[in-house]
Design a protein around this motif. Structure first.
Motif, PDB file in Angstrom:
ATOM      1  N   ASP A  33      -2.873 -18.000  13.893  1.00  0.00           N
ATOM      2  CA  ASP A  33      -2.086 -16.905  14.465  1.00  0.00           C
ATOM      3  C   ASP A  33      -0.683 -16.856  13.864  1.00  0.00           C
ATOM      4  N   SER A  34      -0.174 -18.032  13.483  1.00  0.00           N
ATOM      5  CA  SER A  34       1.170 -18.060  12.899  1.00  0.00           C
ATOM      6  C   SER A  34       1.202 -17.275  11.588  1.00  0.00           C
ATOM      7  N   GLU A  35       0.053 -17.191  10.900  1.00  0.00           N
ATOM      8  CA  GLU A  35       0.033 -16.421   9.649  1.00  0.00           C
ATOM      9  C   GLU A  35       0.125 -14.919   9.922  1.00  0.00           C
ATOM     10  N   GLN A  36      -0.375 -14.505  11.060  1.00  0.00           N
ATOM     11  CA  GLN A  36      -0.198 -13.097  11.432  1.00  0.00           C
ATOM     12  C   GLN A  36       1.278 -12.815  11.671  1.00  0.00           C
ATOM     13  N   LEU A  37       1.949 -13.770  12.305  1.00  0.00           N
ATOM     14  CA  LEU A  37       3.387 -13.610  12.541  1.00  0.00           C
ATOM     15  C   LEU A  37       4.141 -13.563  11.206  1.00  0.00           C
ATOM     16  N   ASN A  38       3.752 -14.456  10.271  1.00  0.00           N
ATOM     17  CA  ASN A  38       4.377 -14.431   8.934  1.00  0.00           C
ATOM     18  C   ASN A  38       4.208 -13.070   8.280  1.00  0.00           C
ATOM     19  N   LEU A  39       3.000 -12.529   8.386  1.00  0.00           N
ATOM     20  CA  LEU A  39       2.726 -11.228   7.765  1.00  0.00           C
ATOM     21  C   LEU A  39       3.570 -10.135   8.428  1.00  0.00           C
ATOM     22  N   ALA A  40       3.669 -10.205   9.746  1.00  0.00           N
ATOM     23  CA  ALA A  40       4.477  -9.209  10.469  1.00  0.00           C
ATOM     24  C   ALA A  40       5.942  -9.310  10.041  1.00  0.00           C
ATOM     25  N   GLN A  41       6.425 -10.537   9.871  1.00  0.00           N
ATOM     26  CA  GLN A  41       7.827 -10.717   9.465  1.00  0.00           C
ATOM     27  C   GLN A  41       8.048 -10.230   8.034  1.00  0.00           C
ATOM     28  N   LYS A  42       7.080 -10.571   7.152  1.00  0.00           N
ATOM     29  CA  LYS A  42       7.216 -10.222   5.734  1.00  0.00           C
ATOM     30  C   LYS A  42       7.204  -8.719   5.500  1.00  0.00           C
ATOM     31  N   THR A  43       6.469  -7.989   6.354  1.00  0.00           N
ATOM     32  CA  THR A  43       6.272  -6.557   6.109  1.00  0.00           C
ATOM     33  C   THR A  43       7.109  -5.671   7.047  1.00  0.00           C
ATOM     34  N   ALA A  44       7.938  -6.305   7.860  1.00  0.00           N
ATOM     35  CA  ALA A  44       8.704  -5.528   8.847  1.00  0.00           C
ATOM     36  C   ALA A  44       9.630  -4.525   8.169  1.00  0.00           C
ATOM     37  N   ASP A  45      10.228  -4.912   7.057  1.00  0.00           N
ATOM     38  CA  ASP A  45      11.205  -4.022   6.418  1.00  0.00           C
ATOM     39  C   ASP A  45      10.546  -2.938   5.578  1.00  0.00           C
ATOM     40  N   ASN A  46       9.537  -3.325   4.805  1.00  0.00           N
ATOM     41  CA  ASN A  46       8.969  -2.316   3.894  1.00  0.00           C
ATOM     42  C   ASN A  46       7.762  -1.583   4.471  1.00  0.00           C
ATOM     43  N   GLN A  47       7.299  -1.992   5.674  1.00  0.00           N
ATOM     44  CA  GLN A  47       6.173  -1.276   6.312  1.00  0.00           C
ATOM     45  C   GLN A  47       4.953  -1.225   5.390  1.00  0.00           C
ATOM     46  N   TYR A  48       4.734  -2.316   4.661  1.00  0.00           N
ATOM     47  CA  TYR A  48       3.662  -2.333   3.662  1.00  0.00           C
ATOM     48  C   TYR A  48       2.292  -2.032   4.268  1.00  0.00           C
ATOM     49  N   LEU A  49       2.015  -2.632   5.426  1.00  0.00           N
ATOM     50  CA  LEU A  49       0.674  -2.451   6.012  1.00  0.00           C
ATOM     51  C   LEU A  49       0.464  -0.997   6.419  1.00  0.00           C
ATOM     52  N   HIS A  50       1.484  -0.415   7.079  1.00  0.00           N
ATOM     53  CA  HIS A  50       1.404   1.003   7.460  1.00  0.00           C
ATOM     54  C   HIS A  50       1.166   1.875   6.225  1.00  0.00           C
ATOM     55  N   GLN A  51       1.933   1.587   5.192  1.00  0.00           N
ATOM     56  CA  GLN A  51       1.853   2.440   3.999  1.00  0.00           C
ATOM     57  C   GLN A  51       0.484   2.405   3.351  1.00  0.00           C
ATOM     58  N   GLN A  52      -0.083   1.204   3.275  1.00  0.00           N
ATOM     59  CA  GLN A  52      -1.396   1.077   2.637  1.00  0.00           C
ATOM     60  C   GLN A  52      -2.467   1.815   3.451  1.00  0.00           C
ATOM     61  N   LEU A  53      -2.363   1.730   4.758  1.00  0.00           N
ATOM     62  CA  LEU A  53      -3.357   2.382   5.617  1.00  0.00           C
ATOM     63  C   LEU A  53      -3.186   3.905   5.586  1.00  0.00           C
ATOM     64  N   ALA A  54      -1.940   4.352   5.579  1.00  0.00           N
ATOM     65  CA  ALA A  54      -1.661   5.790   5.482  1.00  0.00           C
ATOM     66  C   ALA A  54      -2.233   6.347   4.174  1.00  0.00           C
ATOM     67  N   LYS A  55      -2.082   5.565   3.110  1.00  0.00           N
ATOM     68  CA  LYS A  55      -2.584   5.975   1.800  1.00  0.00           C
ATOM     69  C   LYS A  55      -4.106   6.146   1.832  1.00  0.00           C
ATOM     70  N   LEU A  56      -4.777   5.233   2.503  1.00  0.00           N
ATOM     71  CA  LEU A  56      -6.246   5.324   2.591  1.00  0.00           C
ATOM     72  C   LEU A  56      -6.669   6.556   3.399  1.00  0.00           C
ATOM     73  N   ALA A  57      -5.942   6.828   4.500  1.00  0.00           N
ATOM     74  CA  ALA A  57      -6.275   8.009   5.314  1.00  0.00           C
ATOM     75  C   ALA A  57      -6.165   9.271   4.469  1.00  0.00           C
ATOM     76  N   LYS A  58      -5.120   9.329   3.667  1.00  0.00           N
ATOM     77  CA  LYS A  58      -4.879  10.506   2.828  1.00  0.00           C
ATOM     78  C   LYS A  58      -5.906  10.604   1.694  1.00  0.00           C
ATOM     79  N   GLN A  59      -6.121   9.481   1.042  1.00  0.00           N
ATOM     80  CA  GLN A  59      -7.062   9.469  -0.079  1.00  0.00           C
ATOM     81  C   GLN A  59      -8.453   9.934   0.353  1.00  0.00           C
ATOM     82  N   PHE A  60      -8.888   9.491   1.539  1.00  0.00           N
ATOM     83  CA  PHE A  60     -10.251   9.814   1.959  1.00  0.00           C
ATOM     84  C   PHE A  60     -10.295  10.948   2.991  1.00  0.00           C
ATOM     85  N   GLN A  61      -9.137  11.539   3.272  1.00  0.00           N
ATOM     86  CA  GLN A  61      -9.081  12.729   4.135  1.00  0.00           C
ATOM     87  C   GLN A  61      -9.711  12.495   5.499  1.00  0.00           C
TER      88      GLN A  61
END
Ligand code: KGT
Length: 295
Positions: free
Chosen positions: A71-99
């Motif tokens: 679970d601590s690795e999930q926290l690391n990932l949340a901390q690492k991506t808090a500023d650049n919103q990497y996870l949101h961006q990648q998922l948004a990209k997939l929604a758009k790509q596949f409509q």
């Protein structure tokens, strides 16, 4: 072919519901690739068999971008991506790509105090815009008779707020989506609140344990669908994960009458069913479920 002339006259008049089942690992990039692969096969199949005039809602499992780690690795990932919103961006990209309208399972989002994350289900539109976010309210602090034994989700996860901004439906052109996550399935109150707000489809991204899944998963899903008279799209993690944890899979789409329209027991893959608003309206009209107790 489900194509008809009326549907061609009315763009986006049909709604397709899908769930993607995953066996997610501890590598975000590999998980993103697996999701893209499933989305590609799903949308290709659907283009080949069907008109393009539909709205497509696709649900991913809980922890779709990182699962089977500490679970601590999930926290690391949340901390690492808090500023650049990497996870949101990648998922948004997939929604758009596949409509598709993508109910992107859950991802860890850094909480207010920085030492915990929320286990959050985010929804993206086919334009790649974020339409909503729900932070899981009921955390899985449970003893299970499996090889993990003791689950303590609250150690690193901050529970979602009990307010109208967290518990709210996401409106799409033809369907109001109510968001829930995994262990929430055992708490009918949340489903009732979403139903009162006008949800007609509820999504349940999950990582049910094999033991509790086998015992309760299908029954709980059918009960929630029947008592609230709505469609349920439940997308599960499946298989044995890197930390030895076993998840139940059995992703399914359930009708407002409680019928299992489609189910994928094991393995990665996808399932789809057509949303039928007339069927839903008919059930609600013939059997009104207004209790004098729920005032
Ligand atoms: O811990 C993670 O990595 C991701 N989170 C989960 O897998 C969550 C919390 S541990 N799982 C559940 O809620 C299972 C519920 C369940 O199985 C039941 O209600 O029976």
């Amino acid at each position: 072919m489900v194509n008809t002339s009326t549907m061609q006259d009315q763009p986006n008049s049909q709604v397709l519901l899908s769930a993607i089942q995953l066996s997610s690992c501890t590598d975000v990039e590999i998980n993103l690739q697996s999701i893209a692969k499933q989305l590609s096969q799903l949308t290709e199949q659907q283009l080949a068999s069907d008109s393009q005039n539909h709205q497509h809602i696709v649900v991913l499992p809980e922890c779709c971008l990182l699962f089977g780690a500490k679970d601590s690795e999930q926290l690391n990932l949340a901390q690492k991506t808090a500023d650049n919103q990497y996870l949101h961006q990648q998922l948004a990209k997939l929604a758009k790509q596949f409509q598709v309208y993508l109910v992107a399972g859950t991802i860890p989002i850094l909480g207010s105090k920085n030492d915990k994350f929320t286990n959050s289900s985010c929804v993206f539109s086919p334009l790649g815009e974020q339409l909503g976010q729900y932070d899981k309210i009921h955390l899985f602090d449970v003893e299970v008779t499996d090889n993990t034994q003791s689950y303590c989700e609250s150690r690193y996860t901050q529970a979602g707020a009990i307010n109208d901004s967290n518990i709210s439906i996401v409106k799409t052109p033809l369907v109001n989506i109510g968001l829930t996550v995994c262990f929430d399935l055992r708490f009918p109150q949340l489903f009732q609140k979403l139903s009162q707000q006008g949800a007609n489809v509820i999504t349940v991204p999950s990582a049910f344990t094999q033991v509790t899944g086998e015992a309760h998963w299908q029954t709980l899903l059918q009960a929630r669908a029947i008592e609230n008279q709505m469609y349920i799209i439940a997308a599960g993690q499946e298989g044995t994960h890197e930390n030895g944890r076993k998840t139940w899979g059995h992703s399914m789409i359930i009708s407002p009458w409680g019928d299992i329209l489609t189910c994928l027991a094991q393995g990665e893959g996808f399932i789809s069913a057509v949303y039928d608003p007339a069927h839903l309206a008919d059930i609600r009209q013939r059997m009104p479920l207004k209790s004098p107790l729920s005032k």
